[in-house]
Design a protein around this motif. Sequence first.
Motif, PDB file in Angstrom:
ATOM      1  N   MET A   1       0.837  -1.207   0.000  1.00 17.76           N
ATOM      2  CA  MET A   1       0.000   0.000   0.000  1.00 17.76           C
ATOM      3  C   MET A   1       0.867   1.250   0.000  1.00 17.76           C
TER       4      MET A   1
ATOM      5  N   LYS B   1      -8.595  -6.186   6.205  1.00 14.58           N
ATOM      6  CA  LYS B   1      -7.939  -7.374   5.637  1.00 14.58           C
ATOM      7  C   LYS B   1      -7.655  -8.400   6.734  1.00 14.58           C
TER       8      LYS B   1
ATOM      9  N   ALA C   1      -3.424  -7.432  -0.161  1.00  9.97           N
ATOM     10  CA  ALA C   1      -3.386  -6.035   0.282  1.00  9.97           C
ATOM     11  C   ALA C   1      -3.954  -5.074  -0.754  1.00  9.97           C
ATOM     12  N   LEU C   2      -3.689  -5.330  -2.024  1.00  9.07           N
ATOM     13  CA  LEU C   2      -4.164  -4.400  -3.056  1.00  9.07           C
ATOM     14  C   LEU C   2      -5.349  -4.981  -3.821  1.00  9.07           C
ATOM     15  N   ASP C   3      -6.023  -5.977  -3.277  1.00  5.66           N
ATOM     16  CA  ASP C   3      -7.114  -6.665  -3.966  1.00  5.66           C
ATOM     17  C   ASP C   3      -6.691  -7.093  -5.365  1.00  5.66           C
TER      18      ASP C   3
END
Lengths: 400, 280
Positions: free
Chosen positions: B120, B138, B171-173
């Motif tokens: 992120m 998450k 984390a970032l989909d």
Amino acid sequence: MLSDAKKKARGDRNAGQGAARLADHEPAALDLEESPQGLVLRLSGDWRHSGVASVQEEMARLAKSADANRITIDLGQASHLDTAGAWLVRRLKLRAEERGGTVTVDGPHTWVELIEALPDVTAASVRKSEPRKPLFNLVFEPLGKSMYELWDDLVAAAFILGSAVRGAQMKLNRGSGVSPASVVAQLDHMGVRAVPIIVLMSFLIGAIIAQQGAFQLRYFGAEVFVVDLVGILQLREIGVLLTAIMIAGRSGSAITAEIGSMKMREEVDALKVMGLNPIGVLVFPRLLALVIALPLLTIIANFAALFGAAVVSLAYSGITFDVFLGRLREAIDLSTIASGMIKAPFMALIIGIMAAVEGLKVGGSAESLGRRVTASVVKSIFVVILVDGLFAMFYAAIDF
Amino acid sequence: MSETEMTAEQAEGTRETILEVRDVTVAFGKNVVLDSLDLDVYRGEILGFVGGSGTGKSVLMRAILRLLRRQSGTIRILGHDYDTANEADRIKLDMRLGVLFQHGALFSALTVRENIQVPMREYLDLPQSLMDELTAVKIEMVGLDPSAGAKYPSELSGGMIKRAALARALALDPDIVFLDEPTSGLDPIGAAEFDELIAQLRDTLGLTVYMVTHDLDSLFSVCDRIAVLGQKKVLVSGTIAEMLEFDDPWVQSYFRGKRARTISGYPDGSGSNAEQYRTE
């Protein structure tokens, strides 16, 4: 050059197939409309992690303060949505409902489901919230901790020394458990392979001391006494001290890293459950090898330094090798050599024990390994110099 | 050229190919591990990847992730070839991939929260408070206790490490996640929960999952499709039923062995050569 050309060709090719590029989507946008029925939010654009930066401030403000009774969130215009966008909507909904409003979310049902599936969290829940310590604790807690650590170090060092004195692991039906192969292997690593760097370093040190000594003694017309200076200084102090410092940096760090990484990967525990004493198996051969290697390296260092001094004396002061050797024979006797050499095994023990103590303190993380290796080298160099000073005082007291 | 190939592919399967491996050869010196291997992974599916030890499952995964050099072949992720993409596109592709390594590969010097925030911080321009909230989301999504966020990896149990590593992978989909033996080292209950979690995340986030596994439970319960690696190629890919039909001694003994039969409840393949191979 070649890679530049390649890159250029690649760039050109990319320019040709622009359509295949990863499309950049419109960043997220928010349209507010206040009506008598309530607040209507129309979301558009890319509500994914990469796109929400443009709206997060507005959404945070709304989550904190939107006080309309009815809020309608319309996802119809949004092109994408992932957890980041869903969380912004979810947070607004949760906080507005806490204030007694009603929030309806319109949009594709998979998105609405995703929004509903997210848990209610706060930023604080992932951070450890420790109460602030009073000033007294801030000042004296680290001091107390370091005192306890110092005591633990002393105990650990005594334990390792004791285990080493008792010898390696006793084996069934065999008197001594020293494994000659591993001692020889360590001797090769710590002793033989250190010879070139020790020789080079000592040669230069001897040369430098001789040069500076010659320049100063020239004022008194006593240039030939540079031989006494170099001989006594090198044999009593510098030779063993610098060799020990070099070995602390070279082998002490290696011992800490080896034992530490074995500790990290539970190899030390594996030895323990097999009934082997890790100190006997891992530390003892290294300690023994150091105690043998360091005095031998000191002898080599002394020869190299005296040779360096002889070369420089010839070059700067015209003292021939014959004169140098004759003067040296008068200046030094067996006690000069012995007083230096006696210190070498003690230095070796200090380096080995410090390295082992630090190695066995390594915890789970790569960072702790780095910290321990640093601590091992710094502490062993410090203690080596300290012990050298103690020896100097002791020799002075007994007039040795 | 590849554009037309894509459309033909889509027309045929009516599914979007998210990962397309064509003609990939990987060799270490003279030892050829993968020989012109082809593989397709479709959007939204959970693909289980199996194969005997040493057949190159990990090698293929590492080749797809570009951790290994391949001798030839093309790999297209989301329709883009990494080798011909420019710098900006490569970063965008990296952001759409998530990887759960076999042993977690969490950064040992960072807490779980900081681990999840690494991608992120690197790629997004978000305030710390929002990142903390997303991290908390998450952490809850993967079934960890919120207090785990402040812990270091060395303070976690094996199952928690897997979950934390999954949270970092998500984390970032990403569009596609690669899981390397996600349930190895977990107890059966923990493994079943993990399988369920993956299926659930697939349903809510629309993930595509590429899972290297030996866990027959996972294969029977969550995988939509299974691919078998053998003889340096993908021997067969398809559903469990297709695996059971497939006529290959290794595949037969794998899916019809005693362990598989008790899990699947499929009738004993009497007359098949499974017995013979198992006793060898």
